[in-house]
Design a protein around this motif. Sequence first.
Motif, PDB file in Angstrom:
ATOM      1  N   PHE A   8      26.675   9.519  13.539  1.00 60.84           N
ATOM      2  CA  PHE A   8      27.167   9.722  12.176  1.00 60.84           C
ATOM      3  C   PHE A   8      27.761  11.128  12.015  1.00 60.84           C
ATOM      4  O   PHE A   8      28.739  11.311  11.282  1.00 60.84           O
ATOM      5  N   VAL A  29      31.161   8.066   2.645  1.00 59.38           N
ATOM      6  CA  VAL A  29      30.813   6.645   2.584  1.00 59.38           C
ATOM      7  C   VAL A  29      31.832   5.902   3.442  1.00 59.38           C
ATOM      8  O   VAL A  29      33.041   6.099   3.291  1.00 59.38           O
ATOM      9  N   ASP A  32      30.101  -0.295   7.133  1.00 59.11           N
ATOM     10  CA  ASP A  32      29.233  -0.568   8.276  1.00 59.11           C
ATOM     11  C   ASP A  32      30.012  -1.428   9.273  1.00 59.11           C
ATOM     12  O   ASP A  32      30.685  -2.391   8.912  1.00 59.11           O
ATOM     13  N   HIS A  40      29.352  -3.994   2.789  1.00 54.22           N
ATOM     14  CA  HIS A  40      28.263  -3.237   3.405  1.00 54.22           C
ATOM     15  C   HIS A  40      28.787  -1.852   3.734  1.00 54.22           C
ATOM     16  O   HIS A  40      29.569  -1.670   4.681  1.00 54.22           O
ATOM     17  N   LEU A  42      27.889   2.467   4.088  1.00 58.62           N
ATOM     18  CA  LEU A  42      26.846   3.437   4.419  1.00 58.62           C
ATOM     19  C   LEU A  42      27.199   4.760   3.756  1.00 58.62           C
ATOM     20  O   LEU A  42      28.310   5.280   3.965  1.00 58.62           O
ATOM     21  N   VAL A  44      26.333   8.625   3.647  1.00 58.63           N
ATOM     22  CA  VAL A  44      25.721   9.501   4.656  1.00 58.63           C
ATOM     23  C   VAL A  44      25.920  10.970   4.262  1.00 58.63           C
ATOM     24  O   VAL A  44      27.069  11.426   4.113  1.00 58.63           O
ATOM     25  N   ILE A  87      17.212   2.209   2.348  1.00 63.53           N
ATOM     26  CA  ILE A  87      17.036   3.293   3.319  1.00 63.53           C
ATOM     27  C   ILE A  87      15.974   2.836   4.302  1.00 63.53           C
ATOM     28  O   ILE A  87      14.838   2.553   3.895  1.00 63.53           O
ATOM     29  N   GLN A  95      15.035   1.376  11.762  1.00 62.59           N
ATOM     30  CA  GLN A  95      16.051   2.432  11.713  1.00 62.59           C
ATOM     31  C   GLN A  95      16.593   2.675  13.112  1.00 62.59           C
ATOM     32  O   GLN A  95      15.822   2.920  14.052  1.00 62.59           O
ATOM     33  N   HIS A 101      20.728   7.705   5.904  1.00 60.50           N
ATOM     34  CA  HIS A 101      21.851   6.987   5.303  1.00 60.50           C
ATOM     35  C   HIS A 101      21.319   5.962   4.321  1.00 60.50           C
ATOM     36  O   HIS A 101      20.223   5.438   4.490  1.00 60.50           O
ATOM     37  N   HIS A 103      22.183   2.329   2.830  1.00 55.98           N
ATOM     38  CA  HIS A 103      22.984   1.103   2.911  1.00 55.98           C
ATOM     39  C   HIS A 103      23.307   0.653   1.487  1.00 55.98           C
ATOM     40  O   HIS A 103      22.426   0.611   0.621  1.00 55.98           O
TER      41      HIS A 103
END
Length: 112
Positions: A8, A29, A32, A40, A42, A44, A87, A95, A101, A103
């Motif tokens: 990431f 953002v 995914d 979807h 993420l 971060v 999370i 994880q 991150h 979701h």
Amino acid sequence: MIDNNCIFCKIIKGEIPSAKVYEDGEFVVFKDVEPKAEVHLLAVPKDHFPHLSDLDGERAEVLSHMLAKIPQIAAENGCVGGYRLVINQGEDAGQTVRHLHIHILGGEPLAW
Ligand code: AMP
């Protein structure tokens, strides 16, 4: 902090491509790569830290900023009827990326 071995962090630095939908000074953002719902995303933080349990005052402020922005980002990206935030913390939660991150899942009715 940046971790040069973190996928990431590499996305944040632009070393690995991603489908970014939002970025500001604190977080990014992106979509995914293996979506578990119609939408979807993420969210971060740019500061690398692995777990929710690593939160301190400054990181909590960033997380608060992220949570305040997420409703607008979710709405702009197709979460019309609602969305779910997840999370995953640690092994038991599954994880896989050790950079905190959130979701954002939506775009359809979600099974529990
Ligand atoms: P977690 O299981 O909570 O650690 O979730 C990690 C998520 O990151 C998974 O849903 C993966 O599909 C996603 N992911 C891993 N690598 C990438 C990538 N290069 N671009 C976008 N999403 C990714």
